[in-house]
Design a protein around this motif. Structure first.
Motif, PDB file in Angstrom:
ATOM      1  N   HIS A 109     -16.389  -1.569  -6.712  1.00  0.00           N
ATOM      2  CA  HIS A 109     -17.784  -1.985  -6.804  1.00  0.00           C
ATOM      3  C   HIS A 109     -18.255  -2.646  -5.521  1.00  0.00           C
ATOM      4  O   HIS A 109     -19.411  -2.507  -5.121  1.00  0.00           O
ATOM      5  CB  HIS A 109     -18.005  -2.935  -7.982  1.00  0.00           C
ATOM      6  N   ASP A 110     -17.377  -3.378  -4.849  1.00  0.00           N
ATOM      7  CA  ASP A 110     -17.757  -4.017  -3.591  1.00  0.00           C
ATOM      8  C   ASP A 110     -18.246  -2.997  -2.570  1.00  0.00           C
ATOM      9  O   ASP A 110     -19.121  -3.279  -1.756  1.00  0.00           O
ATOM     10  CB  ASP A 110     -16.574  -4.791  -3.006  1.00  0.00           C
ATOM     11  N   ASP A 111     -17.662  -1.790  -2.602  1.00  0.00           N
ATOM     12  CA  ASP A 111     -18.082  -0.749  -1.655  1.00  0.00           C
ATOM     13  C   ASP A 111     -19.533  -0.347  -1.866  1.00  0.00           C
ATOM     14  O   ASP A 111     -20.232   0.024  -0.920  1.00  0.00           O
ATOM     15  CB  ASP A 111     -17.188   0.493  -1.802  1.00  0.00           C
ATOM     16  N   LEU A 112     -19.984  -0.402  -3.118  1.00  0.00           N
ATOM     17  CA  LEU A 112     -21.352   0.017  -3.422  1.00  0.00           C
ATOM     18  C   LEU A 112     -22.315  -1.159  -3.505  1.00  0.00           C
ATOM     19  O   LEU A 112     -23.525  -0.980  -3.429  1.00  0.00           O
ATOM     20  CB  LEU A 112     -21.375   0.809  -4.737  1.00  0.00           C
ATOM     21  N   ALA A 113     -21.784  -2.371  -3.674  1.00  0.00           N
ATOM     22  CA  ALA A 113     -22.646  -3.548  -3.719  1.00  0.00           C
ATOM     23  C   ALA A 113     -23.107  -3.950  -2.331  1.00  0.00           C
ATOM     24  O   ALA A 113     -24.191  -4.498  -2.160  1.00  0.00           O
ATOM     25  CB  ALA A 113     -21.911  -4.709  -4.378  1.00  0.00           C
ATOM     26  N   ASP A 114     -22.280  -3.685  -1.327  1.00  0.00           N
ATOM     27  CA  ASP A 114     -22.645  -3.982   0.058  1.00  0.00           C
ATOM     28  C   ASP A 114     -23.454  -2.812   0.616  1.00  0.00           C
ATOM     29  O   ASP A 114     -22.993  -1.672   0.606  1.00  0.00           O
ATOM     30  CB  ASP A 114     -21.377  -4.201   0.889  1.00  0.00           C
ATOM     31  N   ARG A 115     -24.651  -3.111   1.098  1.00  0.00           N
ATOM     32  CA  ARG A 115     -25.562  -2.047   1.528  1.00  0.00           C
ATOM     33  C   ARG A 115     -24.962  -1.178   2.636  1.00  0.00           C
ATOM     34  O   ARG A 115     -25.071   0.046   2.605  1.00  0.00           O
ATOM     35  CB  ARG A 115     -26.886  -2.678   2.003  1.00  0.00           C
ATOM     36  N   ARG A 117     -21.745  -0.646   3.405  1.00  0.00           N
ATOM     37  CA  ARG A 117     -20.646   0.170   2.888  1.00  0.00           C
ATOM     38  C   ARG A 117     -21.159   1.241   1.931  1.00  0.00           C
ATOM     39  O   ARG A 117     -20.620   2.359   1.870  1.00  0.00           O
ATOM     40  CB  ARG A 117     -19.616  -0.731   2.204  1.00  0.00           C
ATOM     41  N   TYR A 118     -22.207   0.937   1.188  1.00  0.00           N
ATOM     42  CA  TYR A 118     -22.860   1.919   0.320  1.00  0.00           C
ATOM     43  C   TYR A 118     -23.344   3.111   1.148  1.00  0.00           C
ATOM     44  O   TYR A 118     -23.095   4.270   0.814  1.00  0.00           O
ATOM     45  CB  TYR A 118     -24.025   1.250  -0.399  1.00  0.00           C
ATOM     46  N   LEU A 119     -24.034   2.819   2.249  1.00  0.00           N
ATOM     47  CA  LEU A 119     -24.561   3.892   3.096  1.00  0.00           C
ATOM     48  C   LEU A 119     -23.436   4.685   3.753  1.00  0.00           C
ATOM     49  O   LEU A 119     -23.538   5.908   3.905  1.00  0.00           O
ATOM     50  CB  LEU A 119     -25.497   3.308   4.157  1.00  0.00           C
ATOM     51  N   ASN A 120     -22.356   4.003   4.123  1.00  0.00           N
ATOM     52  CA  ASN A 120     -21.217   4.704   4.708  1.00  0.00           C
ATOM     53  C   ASN A 120     -20.574   5.640   3.695  1.00  0.00           C
ATOM     54  O   ASN A 120     -20.209   6.781   4.021  1.00  0.00           O
ATOM     55  CB  ASN A 120     -20.180   3.689   5.216  1.00  0.00           C
ATOM     56  N   ALA A 121     -20.418   5.156   2.449  1.00  0.00           N
ATOM     57  CA  ALA A 121     -19.838   6.000   1.399  1.00  0.00           C
ATOM     58  C   ALA A 121     -20.727   7.209   1.127  1.00  0.00           C
ATOM     59  O   ALA A 121     -20.241   8.338   0.979  1.00  0.00           O
ATOM     60  CB  ALA A 121     -19.638   5.183   0.118  1.00  0.00           C
ATOM     61  N   ARG A 122     -22.026   6.969   1.068  1.00  0.00           N
ATOM     62  CA  ARG A 122     -22.975   8.067   0.840  1.00  0.00           C
ATOM     63  C   ARG A 122     -22.902   9.098   1.969  1.00  0.00           C
ATOM     64  O   ARG A 122     -22.841  10.302   1.720  1.00  0.00           O
ATOM     65  CB  ARG A 122     -24.390   7.502   0.717  1.00  0.00           C
ATOM     66  N   SER A 123     -22.890   8.614   3.200  1.00  0.00           N
ATOM     67  CA  SER A 123     -22.840   9.516   4.349  1.00  0.00           C
ATOM     68  C   SER A 123     -21.568  10.352   4.347  1.00  0.00           C
ATOM     69  O   SER A 123     -21.600  11.564   4.608  1.00  0.00           O
ATOM     70  CB  SER A 123     -22.931   8.699   5.650  1.00  0.00           C
ATOM     71  N   THR A 124     -20.452   9.723   4.021  1.00  0.00           N
ATOM     72  CA  THR A 124     -19.179  10.447   3.978  1.00  0.00           C
ATOM     73  C   THR A 124     -19.201  11.528   2.910  1.00  0.00           C
ATOM     74  O   THR A 124     -18.816  12.680   3.156  1.00  0.00           O
ATOM     75  CB  THR A 124     -18.019   9.474   3.706  1.00  0.00           C
ATOM     76  N   LEU A 125     -19.659  11.182   1.719  1.00  0.00           N
ATOM     77  CA  LEU A 125     -19.684  12.155   0.629  1.00  0.00           C
ATOM     78  C   LEU A 125     -20.632  13.314   0.922  1.00  0.00           C
ATOM     79  O   LEU A 125     -20.305  14.477   0.651  1.00  0.00           O
ATOM     80  CB  LEU A 125     -20.080  11.466  -0.684  1.00  0.00           C
ATOM     81  N   MET A 126     -21.800  12.999   1.468  1.00  0.00           N
ATOM     82  CA  MET A 126     -22.759  14.060   1.782  1.00  0.00           C
ATOM     83  C   MET A 126     -22.201  14.998   2.853  1.00  0.00           C
ATOM     84  O   MET A 126     -22.400  16.215   2.801  1.00  0.00           O
ATOM     85  CB  MET A 126     -24.086  13.452   2.230  1.00  0.00           C
ATOM     86  N   THR A 127     -21.488  14.439   3.823  1.00  0.00           N
ATOM     87  CA  THR A 127     -20.888  15.263   4.872  1.00  0.00           C
ATOM     88  C   THR A 127     -19.805  16.162   4.289  1.00  0.00           C
ATOM     89  O   THR A 127     -19.720  17.352   4.632  1.00  0.00           O
ATOM     90  CB  THR A 127     -20.293  14.374   5.976  1.00  0.00           C
ATOM     91  N   LEU A 128     -18.982  15.617   3.416  1.00  0.00           N
ATOM     92  CA  LEU A 128     -17.935  16.419   2.784  1.00  0.00           C
ATOM     93  C   LEU A 128     -18.533  17.584   2.000  1.00  0.00           C
ATOM     94  O   LEU A 128     -18.025  18.717   2.062  1.00  0.00           O
ATOM     95  CB  LEU A 128     -17.095  15.542   1.852  1.00  0.00           C
ATOM     96  N   LEU A 129     -19.616  17.313   1.281  1.00  0.00           N
ATOM     97  CA  LEU A 129     -20.261  18.382   0.512  1.00  0.00           C
ATOM     98  C   LEU A 129     -20.826  19.462   1.425  1.00  0.00           C
ATOM     99  O   LEU A 129     -20.714  20.655   1.137  1.00  0.00           O
ATOM    100  CB  LEU A 129     -21.367  17.791  -0.365  1.00  0.00           C
ATOM    101  N   GLU A 130     -21.424  19.036   2.527  1.00  0.00           N
ATOM    102  CA  GLU A 130     -21.970  20.007   3.479  1.00  0.00           C
ATOM    103  C   GLU A 130     -20.871  20.866   4.095  1.00  0.00           C
ATOM    104  O   GLU A 130     -21.100  22.022   4.460  1.00  0.00           O
ATOM    105  CB  GLU A 130     -22.751  19.275   4.563  1.00  0.00           C
ATOM    106  N   LEU A 131     -19.675  20.300   4.211  1.00  0.00           N
ATOM    107  CA  LEU A 131     -18.545  21.036   4.782  1.00  0.00           C
ATOM    108  C   LEU A 131     -17.847  21.913   3.741  1.00  0.00           C
ATOM    109  O   LEU A 131     -16.883  22.615   4.063  1.00  0.00           O
ATOM    110  CB  LEU A 131     -17.532  20.049   5.368  1.00  0.00           C
TER     111      LEU A 131
END
Length: 372
Positions: A109-115, A117-131
Motif C-alpha cells: 500500500h505504501d507504494d500506491l499511497a506515495d504519489r 511511487r504511485y506514478l512510477n508503478a503506473r509508468s512501469t506497468l503501462m510500459t510493460l503492457l505496451e511492450l
C-alpha cells in the motif's frame, strides 16, 4: 447478459489461491499452465492483461512443510519469500510456452499511497503492457506489515485496475458468483447475473471467507468492485472452475456476476486519492460546508472546518467528514495539520494574519478533491 470483457481493451485478472494450488499442497502447475494458455489466447485479440495472482504463501508453506497458514507476520513473510520463487518460475515457464514474456511486480500500500511511487508503478506497468509483456502482480508479503498490507488480493486487483485505468476487473474464485444468500447454507439462494457496483444491498448478501488458504471472502470481492468502479472499471466475479472461463468471457459470454461501474470514469489523480486505504488525517465540516461540497461543487474553505484530527503535511491526502462522521470526500491538504487547526473556523482573509503567510485561500481546492 453480454460480458463487458468483450469490448474491453485493458483487463485485470485476479486468480485466488484455491485456483492455483493443490488444496494447499503447493502450486498446481497444470492449472497455472491452463491460465497462461487462456491469457495468451486473449492477448492474440489485442487486449492488454495484467494478472494478479495469489499462491506465494501457499507455495512457501508447502516448501517449508507447514500444514496450516501461520498468523505471525514474520512467518507469513518467510513463507512468501520462499514461495515467490516457485510462483515466478512456474508462471514464467508457462507463458514462455506461448511465446509471451512476463514480469514480476510486487506492491505494498505504501507504494500506491506515495504519489511519486504511485506514478512510477503506473509508468512501469503501462510500459510493460505496451511492450506486450504480461505483468504478474502480488502483494509484497516479504516486507508487508499490518499497517501497509492490502489485506487481500481482491483489493489489490481493484487498486491495480484504478492504477492503470483498466476497463474490467475479473475476479476468479471457487464460487459461481454472487448469490442472494450463501448457497452453501441456503438452498434457495439464486445467482445474481448483473447489478451496479456499490449498491448497499450487495454487501448484505456477501458471505465470509470460505477458505483456510485465501484471506478474502465474497465481501472483499464486493468491496473491490466498489473500489474499481471509482475509475470506471466494471467487475466480473466468476468461477475459475468454469471451462475456459476467460476465453468465453472475452467472446461475450455472460458468466458469473457482472457488477457495472454505474458512473463516469474519474481522472487517475482523483482515483488515486479515493483509493487510499489509509489517510493522514480528517477534516470535519459544518453543515453548510458539507452541502457546498456535495451540491455546489465548491472548494473547502477554512471557515467551514470545525475540527482537525491526525498529523499530516501540506499535499498529503486527508479524509473530509460531515458532522455525523460520514466520510464525504478526500483531497490534498493545502495546509499541515497544525496550520489547519489554527485557521479552521476563520475566513480566508484571516489566513495571513494567523499564519504569517498564505499558500492558498482554500483548505482543499476542488480540483484536488474527489467526492465519495
Amino acid at each position: 447478459m453480454l460480458s463487458v470483457v468483450q469490448a474491453a481493451q485493458r483487463i485485470v485478472v485476479k486468480v485466488g489461491s484455491s485456483l492455483v494450488t493443490n488444496d494447499g499442497q503447493g502450486l498446481d502447475g497444470t492449472a497455472i499452465a491452463h491460465w497462461a494458455g487462456q491469457i495468451a489466447s486473449i492477448r492474440l485479440s489485442g487486449k492488454q492483461i495484467v494478472l494478479v495472482s495469489s499462491g506465494a504463501i501457499a507455495e512457501g508453506m508447502q516448501r517449508l512443510g507447514w500444514s496450516r497458514r501461520p498468523k505471525a507476520i514474520h512467518e507469513l513473510q518467510a513463507a512468501a519469500a520462499v514461495g515467490q520463487m516457485g510462483l515466478v518460475q512456474i508462471y514464467e515457464s508457462s507463458f514462455r510456452d506461448h511465446g509471451l514474456k512476463t514480469a514480476q511486480v510486487l506492491l505494498t500500500h505504501d507504494d500506491l499511497a506515495d504519489r511519486k511511487r504511485y506514478l512510477n508503478a503506473r509508468s512501469t506497468l503501462m510500459t510493460l503492457l505496451e511492450l506486450g509483456v504480461i505483468p504478474i502482480i502480488n502483494e509484497n508479503d516479504t516486507v508487508v506489515t499490518d499497517e501497509i498490507k492490502f489485506g487481500d488480493n481482491d483489493t489489490l486487483g481493484a487498486l491495480v485496475a484504478n492504477l492503470i485505468e483498466a476497463d474490467v476487473l475479473v475476479i476468479l474464485t471457487d464460487q459461481r458468483g454472487l448469490y442472494t444468500a450463501d448457497p452453501r447454507h441456503n438452498p434457495d439462494a439464486t445467482l445474481i447475473d448483473e447489478a451496479t457496483a456499490g449498491e448497499p444491498a450487495l454487501e448484505a448478501m456477501a458471505g465470509g471467507a470460505g477458505s483456510s488458504l485465501g484471506k478474502g471472502g465474497m465481501i472483499t470481492k464486493i468491496l473491490a468492485a466498489k473500489r474499481a468502479a471509482k475509475s470506471g472499471a466494471h467487475t466480473i466475479i466468476a468461477s475459475g472452475r468454469e471451462q475456459d472461463v476467460l476465453v468465453r468471457l472475452s467472446r461475450g459470454e455472460g458468466i458469473g456476476t457482472q457488477l457495472l461501474a454505474g458512473r463516469e470514469r474519474v481522472t487517475a489523480r482523483k482515483a488515486w486519492m479515493a483509493d487510499h486505504l489509509q489517510v493522514r488525517g480528517f477534516l470535519t465540516l459544518d453543515g453548510g460546508a458539507a452541502r457546498a461540497l456535495l451540491a455546489g461543487g465548491k472548494s473547502l474553505l477554512p471557515i467551514g472546518v470545525i475540527a482537525v484530527s491526525g498529523d499530516f503535511e501540506r499535499g498529503e491526502v486527508v479524509a473530509i467528514r460531515a458532522e455525523d462522521g460520514r466520510e464525504i470526500a478526500r483531497g490534498l491538504a493545502n495546509y499541515s495539520a497544525g496550520e489547519a487547526r489554527r485557521i479552521m473556523r476563520r475566513p480566508s482573509a484571516d489566513i495571513e494574519a494567523v499564519l504569517g503567510f498564505v499558500d492558498e485561500d482554500e483548505m482543499v481546492h476542488r480540483d484536488n478533491m474527489v467526492l465519495l
